[in-house]
Design a protein around this motif. Structure first.
Motif, PDB file in Angstrom:
ATOM      1  N   ILE A  68       0.817  -1.215   0.000  1.00 35.43           N
ATOM      2  CA  ILE A  68       0.000   0.000   0.000  1.00 35.43           C
ATOM      3  C   ILE A  68       0.850   1.263   0.000  1.00 35.43           C
ATOM      4  N   MET A  69       2.063   1.180   0.562  1.00 37.36           N
ATOM      5  CA  MET A  69       2.906   2.360   0.565  1.00 37.36           C
ATOM      6  C   MET A  69       3.366   2.723  -0.838  1.00 37.36           C
ATOM      7  N   LEU A  70       3.458   1.693  -1.677  1.00 37.55           N
ATOM      8  CA  LEU A  70       3.911   1.915  -3.042  1.00 37.55           C
ATOM      9  C   LEU A  70       2.739   2.052  -4.002  1.00 37.55           C
ATOM     10  N   VAL A  71       1.520   2.115  -3.445  1.00 37.62           N
ATOM     11  CA  VAL A  71       0.346   1.907  -4.294  1.00 37.62           C
ATOM     12  C   VAL A  71       0.297   2.869  -5.475  1.00 37.62           C
ATOM     13  N   LEU A  72       0.736   4.113  -5.243  1.00 37.84           N
ATOM     14  CA  LEU A  72       0.698   5.093  -6.321  1.00 37.84           C
ATOM     15  C   LEU A  72       1.682   4.708  -7.435  1.00 37.84           C
ATOM     16  N   GLY A  73       2.902   4.360  -7.042  1.00 39.88           N
ATOM     17  CA  GLY A  73       3.884   3.923  -8.028  1.00 39.88           C
ATOM     18  C   GLY A  73       3.446   2.654  -8.734  1.00 39.88           C
ATOM     19  N   LEU A  74       2.863   1.750  -7.971  1.00 32.52           N
ATOM     20  CA  LEU A  74       2.407   0.496  -8.569  1.00 32.52           C
ATOM     21  C   LEU A  74       1.305   0.740  -9.591  1.00 32.52           C
ATOM     22  N   SER A  75       0.391   1.651  -9.276  1.00 31.58           N
ATOM     23  CA  SER A  75      -0.701   1.871 -10.222  1.00 31.58           C
ATOM     24  C   SER A  75      -0.178   2.538 -11.492  1.00 31.58           C
ATOM     25  N   GLN A  76       0.858   3.411 -11.326  1.00 30.79           N
ATOM     26  CA  GLN A  76       1.491   3.990 -12.521  1.00 30.79           C
ATOM     27  C   GLN A  76       2.161   2.909 -13.367  1.00 30.79           C
ATOM     28  N   MET A  77       2.850   2.005 -12.659  1.00 22.98           N
ATOM     29  CA  MET A  77       3.548   0.928 -13.358  1.00 22.98           C
ATOM     30  C   MET A  77       2.547   0.067 -14.122  1.00 22.98           C
ATOM     31  N   VAL A 133      -6.533  -3.495  -0.830  1.00 23.33           N
ATOM     32  CA  VAL A 133      -6.143  -2.170  -1.311  1.00 23.33           C
ATOM     33  C   VAL A 133      -5.758  -2.162  -2.790  1.00 23.33           C
ATOM     34  N   THR A 138      -7.635  -0.272  -5.915  1.00 24.81           N
ATOM     35  CA  THR A 138      -6.996   0.740  -6.740  1.00 24.81           C
ATOM     36  C   THR A 138      -6.990   0.369  -8.213  1.00 24.81           C
TER      37      THR A 138
END
Lengths: 218, 306
Positions: A60-69, A152, A156
């Motif tokens: 979840i801490m990386l969720v923004l980067g993961l969703s971009q990826m 989470v 997302t």
């Protein structure tokens, strides 16, 4: 109720994602776990600390980067994206778990096979692997349950209800609604819980024992 | 800690050292690559987002230096949320250990129905936190909520308390639920630790005249110390990042007063569309957790685990 709430589809999605994750993460982790248990090398201690430390890396801490990826790969709103991410995040735990099991298998058995002239790959394939099948089953079960329950990343990455997993469906039935149809929701909760509870019933003893091994207790 | 002595011997003979090294790398490669990819690429993307002008929809624009970090630091809601995250983590982790440790001590001794008790305590681990949170939301809801109905059945006259209406009350409930959710897994780890204590040590202590409390204080707890660290490692990250409970019960509201950092991060990114600040917050939190992890690993090393 099944049709009204699309629970059947969600159950199918959850099972697909969880089973794929269980298979993929265990297969990826297996060789590394074997190596960490059997080989002597410099930095072995550091490796096992990294392994323990990486349990703290929460998706979840990386969720923004993961969703971009994921959107960069064009995989937004696919179940494949979930399988890939779940598997990858499950790998450190799976390695940690399996290594504990390998540590508990006496190396003498493998040495005997070696004296009989078996190659290392042969030893891994026909001696170590069969002996570790229970460990593989337990590790895969852990991965299955984790993936089955994850919320989470699914929240997302998934958009269309046709791809929803059960936790997402449960949430969708309650979140942001003025009048919540509670009987439907409880049905969904039951359906999201029963499969894992059954598995847990069957595997409880092995899972607890598996954790003990991984913690270095036999 | 007991270890099989088998790990100390090695299959490798000297002449094969080089070949061994290749096999080793080959075996470790899949896991190492997967873990590196899943950790590094998102972090790099976050770094790029955090120093860029960025639209609501994730379109990355010009380089703007540390502006996102500065905007984040000036966010008036943030100090409270950070404090609350500390309160949340400490209460949940402490509560978990305070319940899980005695539970494990009890489950570790034989009694009638132990198997059933163990199952009932551990089984909730398998159920998704999302489902649990939804059920609790139902139970704590106003008029038709289960808790209130129960109260009226017992005979309280006006049971229509809105449990989730007051912020401090709903946050306390969220803490309680989070504790309940983390107890099973921690109990298992403590049980594992307890089973590592040889029974003859226990017997010796008893013969030497140690009472139950003395035994607990001078024998059991010191021997359990490494396991307490493992429980901390697994719990701190899990709890700091525990999202579904708060999200489903209150969504961090009203007015951010039940938000912790991770729910606020999620809102920044996916509700408010302040993606640059969200990326900055992610990085700050990652650094924080990294420092905590290293510190805890040091402590574990000192208490001789790994």
């Amino acid at each position: 109720m099944l049709q009204r709430t699309d629970l059947g589809i969600s159950l199918l999605n959850s099972l697909t994602v969880a089973i794929s994750t269980a298979v993929a993460s265990t297969l990826i982790a297996l060789p590394a776990a074997y190596a960490l248990s059997r080989f002597r090398f410099r930095g072995k201690r550091a490796a096992s600390e990294v392994l323990l430390g990486s349990q703290m890396l929460a998706p979840i801490m990386l969720v923004l980067g993961l969703s971009q990826m994921v959107s960069g790969l064009g995989l937004t709103d696919t179940r494949l994206a979930l399988v890939l991410l779940y598997s990858a995040f499950q790998v450190p735990f799976a390695v940690w778990m399996l290594r504990g099991y390998f540590d508990a298998i006496p190396i003498e058995i493998e040495e005997a096979a070696r004296l009989d002239g078996a190659s290392r790959l042969r030893i891994i394939w026909s001696v170590a692997l069969p002996l570790s099948l229970p460990a593989v089953a337990v590790t895969a079960t852990f991965a299955f349950i984790t993936a089955f329950n994850e919320f989470v990343l699914a929240l997302t990455l998934l958009r269309s209800p046709a791809n929803f997993t059960l936790p997402l469906q449960v949430n969708a039935l309650t979140a942001g609604r003025y009048a919540v149809d509670w009987p439907d929701v409880m049905g969904a909760v039951l359906m999201a819980s029963l499969p894992v509870l059954f598995i847990f019933c069957g595997f409880q003893r092995y899972m607890v024992r598996g954790l003990r091994r991984s913690l270095g207790v036999t | 800690m007991q270890r099989g002595k088998s790990t100390k011997s090695s299959l490798g003979l000297d002449g094969e050292a080089l070949q061994n090294r290749h096999t080793l790398l080959l075996l470790i490669a899949p896991s190492a690559i997967v873990t590196a990819v899943i950790a590094l690429i998102p972090v790099l993307l976050l770094v790029r987002m955090s120093v860029s002008q960025i639209s609501r929809f994730g379109k990355i624009g010009d380089y703007i230096g540390l502006a996102n970090f500065i905007r984040l630091a000036e966010d008036p809601a943030l100090p409270d949320i950070a404090l609350r995250t500390g309160l949340w983590t400490v209460s949940v982790v402490a509560g978990t250990i305070l319940i899980a440790l005695p539970t494990a001590l009890i489950l570790n001794r034989p009694f009638f129905g132990r198997g059933l008790a163990q199952f009932l305590i551990l089984a909730p681990w398998a159920i998704s936190v999302t489902s649990m949170a939804v059920v609790w939301r139902r139970a704590l809801g106003d008029e038709a909520g289960l808790v209130n109905r129960l109260a009226s059945t017992i005979g309280f006259s006006d049971p229509s308390i809105t449990w989730l209406g007051s912020t401090s009350l709903s946050f306390s409930f969220e803490i309680l639920i989070a504790i309940l959710v983390s107890v099973p897994f921690s109990t298992v780890i403590f049980l594992a630790g307890l089973s590592s204590i040889p029974t003859d040590l226990d017997d010796a202590a008893r013969l030497a005249g140690a009472g139950a409390i003395g035994k607990l204080k001078y024998l059991t707890l010191p021997l359990l110390r490494p396991f307490i660290w493992v429980v901390l490692i697994f719990n701190v990250a899990y709890v700091t990042n525990s999202f579904p409970i708060i999200w489903i019960l209150t969504q961090g509201g009203p007015a951010h007063r039940t938000d912790i950092l991770i729910t606020y991060l999620y809102k920044l990114a996916f509700t408010f569309g302040r993606l640059g600040e969200a990326a900055a917050l992610s990085l700050v939190m990652l650094c924080g957790l990294g420092v905590v992890t290293v510190l805890m690993l040091r402590m574990i090393e000192r208490s001789d685990y790994a």
